[in-house]
Design a protein around this motif. Structure first.
Motif, PDB file in Angstrom:
ATOM      1  N   VAL A 106       0.878  -1.171   0.000  1.00 31.37           N
ATOM      2  CA  VAL A 106       0.000   0.000   0.000  1.00 31.37           C
ATOM      3  C   VAL A 106       0.914   1.219   0.000  1.00 31.37           C
ATOM      4  CG1 VAL A 106      -1.707   1.348   1.276  1.00 31.37           C
ATOM      5  CG2 VAL A 106      -1.873  -1.148   1.273  1.00 31.37           C
ATOM      6  N   HIS A 125       0.945   3.733  -5.423  1.00 30.03           N
ATOM      7  CA  HIS A 125      -0.315   4.424  -5.138  1.00 30.03           C
ATOM      8  C   HIS A 125       0.058   5.888  -4.892  1.00 30.03           C
ATOM      9  CE1 HIS A 125      -1.717   0.290  -3.487  1.00 30.03           C
ATOM     10  NE2 HIS A 125      -2.030   0.411  -4.762  1.00 30.03           N
ATOM     11  N   GLU A 130      -0.977   8.172 -11.040  1.00 28.78           N
ATOM     12  CA  GLU A 130      -2.291   8.389 -11.657  1.00 28.78           C
ATOM     13  C   GLU A 130      -2.162   9.261 -12.903  1.00 28.78           C
ATOM     14  OE1 GLU A 130      -5.006   9.891  -8.756  1.00 28.78           O
ATOM     15  OE2 GLU A 130      -5.143   7.968  -7.679  1.00 28.78           O
ATOM     16  N   GLN A 153      -2.715   6.364  -1.252  1.00 27.52           N
ATOM     17  CA  GLN A 153      -3.118   5.277  -0.360  1.00 27.52           C
ATOM     18  C   GLN A 153      -2.060   5.132   0.729  1.00 27.52           C
ATOM     19  OE1 GLN A 153      -5.802   2.803  -0.743  1.00 27.52           O
ATOM     20  NE2 GLN A 153      -6.658   4.263  -2.199  1.00 27.52           N
ATOM     21  N   THR A 158      -6.033   6.436   4.853  1.00 30.32           N
ATOM     22  CA  THR A 158      -7.042   6.148   3.832  1.00 30.32           C
ATOM     23  C   THR A 158      -8.253   5.498   4.511  1.00 30.32           C
ATOM     24  OG1 THR A 158      -5.326   5.804   2.161  1.00 30.32           O
ATOM     25  CG2 THR A 158      -7.500   4.901   1.677  1.00 30.32           C
ATOM     26  N   ASN A 162     -11.905   2.184   1.368  1.00 31.95           N
ATOM     27  CA  ASN A 162     -11.311   2.532   0.074  1.00 31.95           C
ATOM     28  C   ASN A 162      -9.848   2.106  -0.044  1.00 31.95           C
ATOM     29  OD1 ASN A 162     -13.712   3.850  -0.734  1.00 31.95           O
ATOM     30  ND2 ASN A 162     -13.103   5.699   0.390  1.00 31.95           N
ATOM     31  N   ARG A 164      -6.751   0.355  -1.081  1.00 36.24           N
ATOM     32  CA  ARG A 164      -6.409  -0.477  -2.244  1.00 36.24           C
ATOM     33  C   ARG A 164      -5.201  -1.344  -1.908  1.00 36.24           C
ATOM     34  NH1 ARG A 164      -5.145   2.997  -7.223  1.00 36.24           N
ATOM     35  NH2 ARG A 164      -4.302   1.014  -7.938  1.00 36.24           N
ATOM     36  N   GLU A 166      -3.004  -4.374  -2.588  1.00 37.06           N
ATOM     37  CA  GLU A 166      -2.745  -5.203  -3.768  1.00 37.06           C
ATOM     38  C   GLU A 166      -1.779  -6.328  -3.412  1.00 37.06           C
ATOM     39  OE1 GLU A 166      -2.723  -3.312  -7.582  1.00 37.06           O
ATOM     40  OE2 GLU A 166      -2.698  -1.347  -6.625  1.00 37.06           O
TER      41      GLU A 166
END
Length: 233
Positions: A106, A125, A130, A153, A158, A162, A164, A166
């Motif tokens: 994260v 993240h 993005e 994140q 956070t 929500n 994230r 992974e």
């Protein structure tokens, strides 16, 4: 047989090291956590993440679930404090059982694998990631973007709904190396230089780590830098 190296350095511009790490071949757990929120906040958040992961992996909890529990623990700790300052941390962790690995992350601490060439397995993240995905900037432009340190994140800050988290599973083959690092390394050292260090057969895992830390300091040492390297012989 697993060989590993690890080190953390405060860097050249920070007074405190908010990074933490863990490396334990018996437990099969390696991790890097990069705390945020300032001294006594970031340090605490990354330490809570580390300690919760150790405790949960010892119980047999999968690495992904262990990170979720670490997130909950940081939030509980933060809510007990009177200060309004946020307390958060990134985390990148690998759990190895036999020749199988489970990794999770994260934030923008990274996981790379080297198997003749370097490959980033985790995906940051972060705000600039993005922008890269939107095609607004290139990866090269991201390296100097003014908001390159903004994470989207993090554990503790956070909304858990929500988060994230992974995960990736795989096989650790002979000759493979797994690199965990905070962004204090990747901020200063390009992937090509990381790859050239990991590719050197004359260096032990610890010597590779030491070279990577020195490269980050030579590059400016603008942040805490933490590196953990796992190598299967």
């Amino acid at each position: 047989m697993i060989e590993f190296g690890h080190s953390s350095h405060v860097g050249l511009r920070r007074e405190h090291n908010e990074d933490t790490y863990y490396a334990d071949p018996e437990l099969g757990l390696w991790l890097v956590a990069d705390g945020m929120g300032g001294h006594e906040h970031g340090e605490v958040a990354s330490a809570i993440a580390r300690d919760t992961l150790i405790e949960e992996v010892r119980k047999g909890t999968p690495i992904g679930r262990a990170i979720q529990l670490a997130d909950e623990e940081i939030i509980r700790h933060s809510n007990r404090r009177a200060e309004a300052l946020p307390m958060g941390t990134t985390v990148a962790a690998v759990n190895i059982n036999g020749d199988q690995f489970d990794m999770a992350w994260v934030g923008d601490s990274r996981v790379y694998v080297w198997n003749g060439a370097l490959k980033q397995l985790s995906q940051d993240h972060s705000y600039v990631q993005e922008l890269i995905e939107q095609g607004a900037i290139t990866a090269e432009q991201a390296r100097t973007h003014p908001h390159r340190n903004v994470v989207t994140q993090a554990l503790g800050v956070t909304d858990p709904q929500n988060l994230r988290l992974e995960t990736i599973t795989g096989t650790l083959q002979p000759g493979m190396q797994i690199l965990l690092c905070s962004d204090g390394l990747t901020e200063e050292v390009e992937d090509a230089q990381i790859e050239s260090i990991l590719a050197r057969p004359d260096l032990s895992a610890q010597e590779c780590v030491d070279h990577l830390i020195l490269a980050a300091l030579d590059g400016g040492g603008s942040d805490n830098v933490t590196v953990v390297l796992i190598r299967r012989r």
